[in-house]
Design a protein around this motif. Structure first.
Motif, PDB file in Angstrom:
ATOM      1  N   SER A  95       0.814  -1.204   0.000  1.00  0.00           N
ATOM      2  CA  SER A  95       0.000   0.000   0.000  1.00  0.00           C
ATOM      3  C   SER A  95       0.850   1.257   0.000  1.00  0.00           C
ATOM      4  N   LYS A  96       2.120   1.124   0.345  1.00  0.00           N
ATOM      5  CA  LYS A  96       2.988   2.292   0.406  1.00  0.00           C
ATOM      6  C   LYS A  96       3.945   2.343  -0.775  1.00  0.00           C
ATOM      7  N   ILE A  97       4.362   1.195  -1.268  1.00  0.00           N
ATOM      8  CA  ILE A  97       5.266   1.136  -2.413  1.00  0.00           C
ATOM      9  C   ILE A  97       4.684   0.106  -3.386  1.00  0.00           C
ATOM     10  N   LYS A  98       4.708   0.391  -4.623  1.00  0.00           N
ATOM     11  CA  LYS A  98       4.020  -0.438  -5.612  1.00  0.00           C
ATOM     12  C   LYS A  98       4.513  -1.876  -5.594  1.00  0.00           C
ATOM     13  N   GLU A  99       5.828  -2.048  -5.547  1.00  0.00           N
ATOM     14  CA  GLU A  99       6.359  -3.401  -5.559  1.00  0.00           C
ATOM     15  C   GLU A  99       6.893  -3.732  -4.179  1.00  0.00           C
ATOM     16  N   THR A 100       6.632  -4.959  -3.720  1.00  0.00           N
ATOM     17  CA  THR A 100       7.125  -5.384  -2.427  1.00  0.00           C
ATOM     18  C   THR A 100       8.630  -5.569  -2.494  1.00  0.00           C
ATOM     19  N   SER A 101       9.374  -4.889  -1.626  1.00  0.00           N
ATOM     20  CA  SER A 101      10.826  -4.946  -1.613  1.00  0.00           C
ATOM     21  C   SER A 101      11.319  -5.323  -0.234  1.00  0.00           C
ATOM     22  N   ALA A 102      12.563  -5.692  -0.147  1.00  0.00           N
ATOM     23  CA  ALA A 102      13.158  -6.037   1.140  1.00  0.00           C
ATOM     24  C   ALA A 102      14.170  -4.976   1.517  1.00  0.00           C
ATOM     25  N   ILE A 103      14.012  -4.397   2.702  1.00  0.00           N
ATOM     26  CA  ILE A 103      14.955  -3.379   3.166  1.00  0.00           C
ATOM     27  C   ILE A 103      16.039  -4.043   4.000  1.00  0.00           C
ATOM     28  N   LEU A 104      17.253  -3.911   3.574  1.00  0.00           N
ATOM     29  CA  LEU A 104      18.395  -4.377   4.352  1.00  0.00           C
ATOM     30  C   LEU A 104      19.089  -3.159   4.956  1.00  0.00           C
ATOM     31  N   PRO A 105      19.799  -3.324   6.073  1.00  0.00           N
ATOM     32  CA  PRO A 105      20.498  -2.190   6.691  1.00  0.00           C
ATOM     33  C   PRO A 105      21.697  -1.762   5.845  1.00  0.00           C
ATOM     34  N   ILE A 106      21.482  -0.784   4.980  1.00  0.00           N
ATOM     35  CA  ILE A 106      22.498  -0.322   4.031  1.00  0.00           C
ATOM     36  C   ILE A 106      23.013   1.060   4.443  1.00  0.00           C
ATOM     37  N   ALA A 107      24.322   1.256   4.362  1.00  0.00           N
ATOM     38  CA  ALA A 107      24.930   2.560   4.641  1.00  0.00           C
ATOM     39  C   ALA A 107      25.748   2.998   3.422  1.00  0.00           C
ATOM     40  N   VAL A 108      25.710   4.294   3.123  1.00  0.00           N
ATOM     41  CA  VAL A 108      26.538   4.865   2.060  1.00  0.00           C
ATOM     42  C   VAL A 108      27.816   5.378   2.708  1.00  0.00           C
ATOM     43  N   ILE A 109      28.964   4.830   2.313  1.00  0.00           N
ATOM     44  CA  ILE A 109      30.237   5.163   2.961  1.00  0.00           C
ATOM     45  C   ILE A 109      31.317   5.404   1.911  1.00  0.00           C
ATOM     46  N   LYS A 110      32.498   5.785   2.384  1.00  0.00           N
ATOM     47  CA  LYS A 110      33.661   5.968   1.494  1.00  0.00           C
ATOM     48  C   LYS A 110      34.686   4.879   1.784  1.00  0.00           C
ATOM     49  N   ILE A 111      35.349   4.392   0.718  1.00  0.00           N
ATOM     50  CA  ILE A 111      36.396   3.395   0.865  1.00  0.00           C
ATOM     51  C   ILE A 111      37.640   3.846   0.110  1.00  0.00           C
ATOM     52  N   LYS A 112      38.804   3.622   0.696  1.00  0.00           N
ATOM     53  CA  LYS A 112      40.075   4.095   0.136  1.00  0.00           C
ATOM     54  C   LYS A 112      40.583   3.148  -0.939  1.00  0.00           C
ATOM     55  N   ASP A 113      41.002   3.724  -2.103  1.00  0.00           N
ATOM     56  CA  ASP A 113      41.532   2.876  -3.170  1.00  0.00           C
ATOM     57  C   ASP A 113      43.057   2.817  -3.122  1.00  0.00           C
ATOM     58  N   HIS A 114      43.645   2.157  -4.099  1.00  0.00           N
ATOM     59  CA  HIS A 114      45.097   1.945  -4.140  1.00  0.00           C
ATOM     60  C   HIS A 114      45.876   3.260  -4.208  1.00  0.00           C
ATOM     61  N   TYR A 115      45.272   4.304  -4.757  1.00  0.00           N
ATOM     62  CA  TYR A 115      45.963   5.573  -4.937  1.00  0.00           C
ATOM     63  C   TYR A 115      45.745   6.541  -3.781  1.00  0.00           C
ATOM     64  N   GLY A 116      45.025   6.125  -2.764  1.00  0.00           N
ATOM     65  CA  GLY A 116      44.783   6.993  -1.609  1.00  0.00           C
ATOM     66  C   GLY A 116      43.541   7.842  -1.732  1.00  0.00           C
ATOM     67  N   ASN A 117      42.801   7.670  -2.815  1.00  0.00           N
ATOM     68  CA  ASN A 117      41.556   8.417  -2.992  1.00  0.00           C
ATOM     69  C   ASN A 117      40.379   7.618  -2.425  1.00  0.00           C
ATOM     70  N   PHE A 118      39.302   8.330  -2.101  1.00  0.00           N
ATOM     71  CA  PHE A 118      38.123   7.663  -1.546  1.00  0.00           C
ATOM     72  C   PHE A 118      37.016   7.597  -2.581  1.00  0.00           C
ATOM     73  N   GLN A 119      36.380   6.444  -2.653  1.00  0.00           N
ATOM     74  CA  GLN A 119      35.253   6.232  -3.557  1.00  0.00           C
ATOM     75  C   GLN A 119      34.002   5.890  -2.749  1.00  0.00           C
ATOM     76  N   THR A 120      32.867   6.312  -3.265  1.00  0.00           N
ATOM     77  CA  THR A 120      31.594   6.080  -2.573  1.00  0.00           C
ATOM     78  C   THR A 120      31.066   4.686  -2.880  1.00  0.00           C
ATOM     79  N   VAL A 121      30.662   3.956  -1.849  1.00  0.00           N
ATOM     80  CA  VAL A 121      30.110   2.606  -2.023  1.00  0.00           C
ATOM     81  C   VAL A 121      28.916   2.430  -1.084  1.00  0.00           C
TER      82      VAL A 121
END
Length: 362
Positions: free
Chosen positions: A11-37
């Motif tokens: 009744s709230k969202i058209k398709e039934t979905s499953a919510i998992l505990p997801i966080a948007v964070i940054k992770i460091k790559d080989h060159y020292g830069n951070f990428q969003t995951v």
């Protein structure tokens, strides 16, 4: 991977979905830069995981490792693509940061629904301060942070809506959605178990010492019982002969029975009541476990021993459902930061309950 899930109402969202505990964070790559995951927070996982796709994108140094993963029923798979050392930070700040090793796997879970859709669907989420990255469209989850990091991630704050609504949990990575695991409160008792429970509720009481006093709950008439004195006496004489051959065993058994008597778990039978018609004598013997650190000697009361009619006391009584549900115990065990474990002395129905006078002969 198994995570905490919540089914969004259609009744709230058209398709039934499953919510998992997801966080948007940054992770460091080989060159020292951070990428969003996007990272799945799974307190039920004993290992951290990273997708092969993200590992290649970050160009992190690979270690040659192989790990067998066990799941439900029991499902098993082997991750033999190696592992990498990771460093992650919250999306919006540079502290705190977490270093850990993650096992490389082809996939973690399916694409998760956009946080924007979830937030707009529940009133209690609309006033929380979610950062912009959480409003993006559904994307792949490339990182799983397991039980090793879970206590350091959650900060304790939470916002709850209705009974069936997702919970917003505050963490060092910002707000994320969470659904506590619960066991459905459905009754699975059969007719006999329900009769037994109803009888207990109607007849039990408490003594001045705080113990419960109950009556034995019969499903068949006691007239089916035969005599049991001679059989119990025969087994007792056999036990006596065994005890006389072992002073150590004899001392331990005698001490156990003395403690039984002093604790009020049993009382001597008056001589004039030894051969009353309606009675049942429970044979007993000992089990010796020298390697046990707590209970080296245990006395076993055998109420399944047949009387002269081939019927035992246990044959006449209701069979109650098992008291311990291991699934319920394990799920509850995960709900608390600290748990207390102990070995309880002489835990038994005989120690916890008294019986009414008219039941003590049986």
């Amino acid at each position: 991977m198994v995570g905490s899930v919540h089914l969004i109402k259609e009744s709230k969202i058209k398709e039934t979905s499953a919510i998992l505990p997801i966080a948007v964070i940054k992770i460091k790559d080989h060159y020292g830069n951070f990428q969003t995951v996007r990272a799945l927070i799974d307190s039920g996982s004993m290992t951290n995981f990273i997708t092969e796709r993200l590992s290649k994108r970050l160009r992190l140094f690979h270690r040659n490792t192989s790990l067998e993963i066990s799941g439900l029923n029991p499902m098993k798979s082997v991750c033999n693509k190696g592992s990498v050392d990771c460093l992650v930070q919250p999306y919006h700040v540079s502290n705190p940061s977490f270093e850990f090793r993650a096992v490389i796997t082809p996939n973690i879970c399916s694409k998760q629904p956009s946080s924007d859709v979830i937030i707009k669907s529940y009133r209690h989420l609309k006033n929380l301060n979610f950062h912009d990255a959480q409003y993006s469209d559904a994307k792949e989850v490339d990182l799983l942070l397991g039980a090793e990091l879970d206590p350091q991630i959650l900060t304790g704050g939470s916002v709850m809506g209705g009974t069936d609504d997702p919970i917003a949990a505050e963490s060092v990575f910002g707000w994320k959605f969470w659904e506590l695991e619960t066991i459905p409160e459905t009754s699975s008792v059969n007719r006999d178990e329900q009769l037994c429970e109803d009888y207990f509720q109607k007849t039990y009481c408490r003594t001045e010492t705080g113990r419960f006093m109950v009556s034995l709950q019969f499903r068949r008439d006691v007239k089916f019982l035969g005599t049991s004195y001679q059989n119990a006496l025969k087994q007792f004489m056999s036990l006596e002969a065994r005890l006389l051959k072992s002073p150590v065993l004899n001392s331990g058994y005698t001490e156990f029975m003395r403690d039984y008597l002093l604790s009020g778990h049993m009382t001597p039978v008056p001589p004039n009541q030894i051969h009353i018609q309606t009675s049942y004598y429970i044979p007993h013997h000992c089990v010796l476990k020298p390697e046990s650190s707590s209970t080296k000697l245990r006395v076993v009361l055998d109420a399944s021993a047949d009387s002269s009619t081939g019927i035992s006391l246990n044959d006449l009584l209701f069979i109650k459902s098992k008291l311990q549900d291991i699934v319920h115990i394990l799920l509850n065990f995960r709900c608390y930061k600290f748990v207390f474990m102990c070995d309880i002395k002489q835990i038994s129905m005989y120690q916890a309950f008294n019986t009414f006078g008219y039941s003590q002969n049986l």
